[in-house]
Design a protein around this motif. Structure first.
Motif, PDB file in Angstrom:
ATOM      1  N   MET A   1      64.937 -27.641 -63.440  1.00  0.00           N
ATOM      2  CA  MET A   1      63.553 -27.614 -62.957  1.00  0.00           C
ATOM      3  C   MET A   1      62.960 -29.008 -62.930  1.00  0.00           C
ATOM      4  SD  MET A   1      60.328 -27.965 -64.546  1.00  0.00           S
ATOM      5  CE  MET A   1      60.529 -27.386 -66.228  1.00  0.00           C
ATOM      6  N   ARG A   2      63.170 -29.777 -63.989  1.00  0.00           N
ATOM      7  CA  ARG A   2      62.595 -31.127 -64.052  1.00  0.00           C
ATOM      8  C   ARG A   2      63.206 -32.024 -62.971  1.00  0.00           C
ATOM      9  NH1 ARG A   2      62.472 -32.338 -70.588  1.00  0.00           N
ATOM     10  NH2 ARG A   2      60.474 -31.297 -71.020  1.00  0.00           N
ATOM     11  N   ASP A   3      64.502 -31.898 -62.779  1.00  0.00           N
ATOM     12  CA  ASP A   3      65.174 -32.710 -61.769  1.00  0.00           C
ATOM     13  C   ASP A   3      64.662 -32.369 -60.369  1.00  0.00           C
ATOM     14  OD1 ASP A   3      67.748 -34.538 -61.239  1.00  0.00           O
ATOM     15  OD2 ASP A   3      67.712 -32.938 -59.737  1.00  0.00           O
ATOM     16  N   LEU A   4      64.569 -31.085 -60.066  1.00  0.00           N
ATOM     17  CA  LEU A   4      64.159 -30.669 -58.729  1.00  0.00           C
ATOM     18  C   LEU A   4      62.679 -30.923 -58.480  1.00  0.00           C
ATOM     19  CD1 LEU A   4      66.234 -27.409 -58.275  1.00  0.00           C
ATOM     20  CD2 LEU A   4      66.762 -29.730 -57.502  1.00  0.00           C
ATOM     21  N   ALA A   5      61.867 -30.933 -59.546  1.00  0.00           N
ATOM     22  CA  ALA A   5      60.464 -31.281 -59.371  1.00  0.00           C
ATOM     23  C   ALA A   5      60.325 -32.675 -58.780  1.00  0.00           C
ATOM     24  CB  ALA A   5      59.727 -31.193 -60.708  1.00  0.00           C
ATOM     25  N   VAL A   6      61.205 -33.587 -59.199  1.00  0.00           N
ATOM     26  CA  VAL A   6      61.201 -34.953 -58.666  1.00  0.00           C
ATOM     27  C   VAL A   6      61.822 -34.990 -57.270  1.00  0.00           C
ATOM     28  CG1 VAL A   6      62.090 -37.287 -59.014  1.00  0.00           C
ATOM     29  CG2 VAL A   6      61.268 -35.961 -60.976  1.00  0.00           C
ATOM     30  N   GLU A   7      62.977 -34.338 -57.127  1.00  0.00           N
ATOM     31  CA  GLU A   7      63.718 -34.440 -55.876  1.00  0.00           C
ATOM     32  C   GLU A   7      63.031 -33.721 -54.713  1.00  0.00           C
ATOM     33  OE1 GLU A   7      68.341 -34.051 -54.343  1.00  0.00           O
ATOM     34  OE2 GLU A   7      67.848 -33.784 -56.456  1.00  0.00           O
ATOM     35  N   LEU A   8      62.322 -32.636 -55.000  1.00  0.00           N
ATOM     36  CA  LEU A   8      61.706 -31.856 -53.929  1.00  0.00           C
ATOM     37  C   LEU A   8      60.241 -32.210 -53.688  1.00  0.00           C
ATOM     38  CD1 LEU A   8      63.284 -28.338 -54.589  1.00  0.00           C
ATOM     39  CD2 LEU A   8      64.060 -30.135 -53.022  1.00  0.00           C
ATOM     40  N   ALA A   9      59.670 -33.059 -54.523  1.00  0.00           N
ATOM     41  CA  ALA A   9      58.267 -33.439 -54.339  1.00  0.00           C
ATOM     42  C   ALA A   9      57.979 -34.026 -52.957  1.00  0.00           C
ATOM     43  CB  ALA A   9      57.836 -34.405 -55.437  1.00  0.00           C
TER      44      ALA A   9
ATOM     45  N   PRO B   1      69.404 -19.480 -59.565  1.00  0.00           N
ATOM     46  CA  PRO B   1      68.254 -20.327 -59.258  1.00  0.00           C
ATOM     47  C   PRO B   1      68.619 -21.611 -58.512  1.00  0.00           C
ATOM     48  CG  PRO B   1      68.021 -19.437 -61.454  1.00  0.00           C
ATOM     49  CD  PRO B   1      69.392 -19.041 -60.977  1.00  0.00           C
ATOM     50  N   PHE B   2      69.784 -22.197 -58.805  1.00  0.00           N
ATOM     51  CA  PHE B   2      70.212 -23.422 -58.111  1.00  0.00           C
ATOM     52  C   PHE B   2      70.338 -23.168 -56.612  1.00  0.00           C
ATOM     53  CE2 PHE B   2      73.081 -26.511 -56.421  1.00  0.00           C
ATOM     54  CZ  PHE B   2      72.975 -27.654 -57.203  1.00  0.00           C
ATOM     55  N   PHE B   3      71.083 -22.140 -56.236  1.00  0.00           N
ATOM     56  CA  PHE B   3      71.355 -21.930 -54.817  1.00  0.00           C
ATOM     57  C   PHE B   3      70.204 -21.221 -54.096  1.00  0.00           C
ATOM     58  CE2 PHE B   3      75.637 -22.939 -56.277  1.00  0.00           C
ATOM     59  CZ  PHE B   3      75.968 -23.891 -55.326  1.00  0.00           C
ATOM     60  N   LEU B   4      69.436 -20.405 -54.800  1.00  0.00           N
ATOM     61  CA  LEU B   4      68.237 -19.850 -54.182  1.00  0.00           C
ATOM     62  C   LEU B   4      67.226 -20.953 -53.880  1.00  0.00           C
ATOM     63  CD1 LEU B   4      67.887 -16.622 -56.308  1.00  0.00           C
ATOM     64  CD2 LEU B   4      67.828 -16.664 -53.805  1.00  0.00           C
ATOM     65  N   THR B   5      67.056 -21.874 -54.823  1.00  0.00           N
ATOM     66  CA  THR B   5      66.140 -22.985 -54.605  1.00  0.00           C
ATOM     67  C   THR B   5      66.614 -23.861 -53.455  1.00  0.00           C
ATOM     68  OG1 THR B   5      65.442 -22.980 -56.909  1.00  0.00           O
ATOM     69  CG2 THR B   5      65.100 -25.015 -55.681  1.00  0.00           C
ATOM     70  N   GLN B   6      67.912 -24.085 -53.369  1.00  0.00           N
ATOM     71  CA  GLN B   6      68.442 -24.883 -52.256  1.00  0.00           C
ATOM     72  C   GLN B   6      68.128 -24.221 -50.919  1.00  0.00           C
ATOM     73  OE1 GLN B   6      72.773 -24.974 -51.231  1.00  0.00           O
ATOM     74  NE2 GLN B   6      72.626 -27.113 -51.916  1.00  0.00           N
ATOM     75  N   ALA B   7      68.351 -22.921 -50.829  1.00  0.00           N
ATOM     76  CA  ALA B   7      68.065 -22.201 -49.575  1.00  0.00           C
ATOM     77  C   ALA B   7      66.576 -22.210 -49.269  1.00  0.00           C
ATOM     78  CB  ALA B   7      68.591 -20.768 -49.668  1.00  0.00           C
ATOM     79  N   PHE B   8      65.752 -22.032 -50.298  1.00  0.00           N
ATOM     80  CA  PHE B   8      64.306 -22.071 -50.113  1.00  0.00           C
ATOM     81  C   PHE B   8      63.855 -23.438 -49.613  1.00  0.00           C
ATOM     82  CE2 PHE B   8      60.160 -23.290 -51.752  1.00  0.00           C
ATOM     83  CZ  PHE B   8      59.347 -22.248 -51.336  1.00  0.00           C
TER      84      PHE B   8
ATOM     85  N   VAL C   1      76.067 -15.228 -56.512  1.00  0.00           N
ATOM     86  CA  VAL C   1      76.926 -15.572 -55.375  1.00  0.00           C
ATOM     87  C   VAL C   1      76.112 -16.420 -54.410  1.00  0.00           C
ATOM     88  CG1 VAL C   1      78.282 -14.673 -53.451  1.00  0.00           C
ATOM     89  CG2 VAL C   1      78.254 -13.450 -55.656  1.00  0.00           C
ATOM     90  N   ALA C   2      76.554 -17.645 -54.156  1.00  0.00           N
ATOM     91  CA  ALA C   2      75.761 -18.574 -53.343  1.00  0.00           C
ATOM     92  C   ALA C   2      75.464 -18.023 -51.958  1.00  0.00           C
ATOM     93  CB  ALA C   2      76.479 -19.922 -53.245  1.00  0.00           C
ATOM     94  N   ALA C   3      76.433 -17.381 -51.336  1.00  0.00           N
ATOM     95  CA  ALA C   3      76.213 -16.822 -50.000  1.00  0.00           C
ATOM     96  C   ALA C   3      75.127 -15.753 -50.026  1.00  0.00           C
ATOM     97  CB  ALA C   3      77.513 -16.244 -49.447  1.00  0.00           C
ATOM     98  N   ASP C   4      75.081 -14.951 -51.088  1.00  0.00           N
ATOM     99  CA  ASP C   4      74.026 -13.944 -51.216  1.00  0.00           C
ATOM    100  C   ASP C   4      72.657 -14.608 -51.387  1.00  0.00           C
ATOM    101  OD1 ASP C   4      76.012 -12.052 -51.064  1.00  0.00           O
ATOM    102  OD2 ASP C   4      75.379 -10.952 -52.841  1.00  0.00           O
ATOM    103  N   CYS C   5      72.610 -15.709 -52.116  1.00  0.00           N
ATOM    104  CA  CYS C   5      71.342 -16.431 -52.284  1.00  0.00           C
ATOM    105  C   CYS C   5      70.796 -16.874 -50.937  1.00  0.00           C
ATOM    106  CB  CYS C   5      71.550 -17.646 -53.187  1.00  0.00           C
ATOM    107  SG  CYS C   5      71.924 -17.252 -54.915  1.00  0.00           S
ATOM    108  N   ARG C   6      71.669 -17.423 -50.121  1.00  0.00           N
ATOM    109  CA  ARG C   6      71.225 -17.868 -48.789  1.00  0.00           C
ATOM    110  C   ARG C   6      70.768 -16.681 -47.944  1.00  0.00           C
ATOM    111  NH1 ARG C   6      75.601 -21.480 -49.928  1.00  0.00           N
ATOM    112  NH2 ARG C   6      77.140 -20.081 -48.969  1.00  0.00           N
ATOM    113  N   ARG C   7      71.474 -15.561 -48.080  1.00  0.00           N
ATOM    114  CA  ARG C   7      71.118 -14.382 -47.298  1.00  0.00           C
ATOM    115  C   ARG C   7      69.798 -13.783 -47.765  1.00  0.00           C
ATOM    116  NH1 ARG C   7      72.082  -9.371 -48.261  1.00  0.00           N
ATOM    117  NH2 ARG C   7      73.697  -9.787 -49.827  1.00  0.00           N
ATOM    118  N   LEU C   8      69.530 -13.786 -49.066  1.00  0.00           N
ATOM    119  CA  LEU C   8      68.268 -13.257 -49.569  1.00  0.00           C
ATOM    120  C   LEU C   8      67.086 -14.020 -48.984  1.00  0.00           C
ATOM    121  CD1 LEU C   8      69.215 -12.732 -53.321  1.00  0.00           C
ATOM    122  CD2 LEU C   8      68.536 -10.927 -51.741  1.00  0.00           C
ATOM    123  N   VAL C   9      67.212 -15.343 -48.931  1.00  0.00           N
ATOM    124  CA  VAL C   9      66.134 -16.148 -48.352  1.00  0.00           C
ATOM    125  C   VAL C   9      66.019 -15.884 -46.855  1.00  0.00           C
ATOM    126  CG1 VAL C   9      65.425 -18.514 -47.824  1.00  0.00           C
ATOM    127  CG2 VAL C   9      66.197 -17.919 -50.131  1.00  0.00           C
ATOM    128  N   ALA C  10      67.155 -15.882 -46.153  1.00  0.00           N
ATOM    129  CA  ALA C  10      67.137 -15.681 -44.698  1.00  0.00           C
ATOM    130  C   ALA C  10      66.568 -14.313 -44.339  1.00  0.00           C
ATOM    131  CB  ALA C  10      68.541 -15.841 -44.129  1.00  0.00           C
TER     132      ALA C  10
END
Length: 255
Positions: A167-175, A118-125, A66-75
């Motif tokens: 993972m490969r995509d985000l390695a480039v985008e978040l570098a 992992p998609f939405f947890l990584t976004q929140a992170f 659940v995307a909202a839970d992902c954001r809450r876990l990080v927060a």
């Protein structure tokens, strides 16, 4: 103490590989948030053990599908431990079914936990990292089945293959934010998810015949690889999938 002063969130932390990762990161000096679906006796025991060892630790609860839970876990991790430097996307499930019999419900459950989470947890992170000035590590626990076919587990293979490409995509985008993104890809490991296999000697012997090192992996084998990718020794490693499988991947033959 390679992670002294760092804070980590480990999902699926109450048992198996996640438990070993949480313990290893704490022993490397990190503060650790245990990401769990709901607190239970296992997470309570692990939390007590971490604190007994002198680690700052807490448990944060939510459904990673659940995307909202992902954001809450990080927060909540940031609120309770001050910041977040390392995200370990470990939570994962599988559903066994012949492809022609697989259900939409099982497919949705596997993809939600193993890929959407992992998609939405990584976004929140990454949003948190940007706010605090950048930098950080993301380690996903993938599988040799990001490469290796696994008959009767099509949704699991799809989720792990998707996680490798993400993972490969985000390695480039978040570098540009100073964030590295890597996978650890375990083979056959002694965890509850493989309990049925370990209880069947004939199946276990057949599997071990495919593993050049001649044994199943342990959760600690995987935790060591995660700790490496999390620390400064791996500061120039990103977009990589580190296989931890005793040689299984390139020696496997379906029986």
């Amino acid at each position: 103490m390679r992670l002294e002063g760092k804070t980590a969130l480990v999902t699926g932390a109450s048992q198996g590989i996640g438990r070993a990762i949480a313990l290893r990161l704490a022993r490397e000096g990190a503060r650790v948030a245990l990401g769990v679906r709901a607190p239970d006796a296992r997470s309570d025991e692990l939390l007590a053990l971490l604190r007994q060892d002198g680690a700052a630790a807490c448990a944060v609860a939510g459904d990673v599908g659940v995307a909202a839970d992902c954001r809450r876990l990080v927060a909540e991790t940031v609120a309770r431990l001050g910041r977040l430097d390392l995200l370990v996307n470990n939570a994962g499930i599988e559903r066994r079914a012949a492809f022609l019999d697989a259900t939409e419900a099982d497919y949705d459950a596997v993809l939600a936990t193993n890929l959407k989470g992992p998609f939405f947890l990584t976004q929140a992170f990454a949003r948190h990292a940007r706010e605090r000035g950048g930098g950080g590590r993301i380690v996903n626990v993938g599988s040799v089945h990001e490469e290796l076919p696994f008959p009767h587990f099509a949704s699991y293979c799809a989720s792990k293959g998707g996680l490798k490409t993400l993972m490969r995509d985000l390695a480039v985008e978040l570098a540009p934010l100073g964030i590295t993104v890597n996978n650890v890809a375990p083979g056959a490991v002694k965890t509850p998810i493989n309990a049925q296999l370990m209880a069947q000697p004939a199946l276990l012997r057949a599997l071990l015949a495919n593993i050049p090192l001649g044994r199943l992996g342990t959760p600690e084998d995987v935790a060591g690889a995660v700790a490496f990718l999390a620390c400064d020794d791996a500061a120039y490693v990103t977009g990589a999938s580190l296989v931890v499988d005793g040689g299984l991947l390139w020696n496997y033959a379906e029986q």
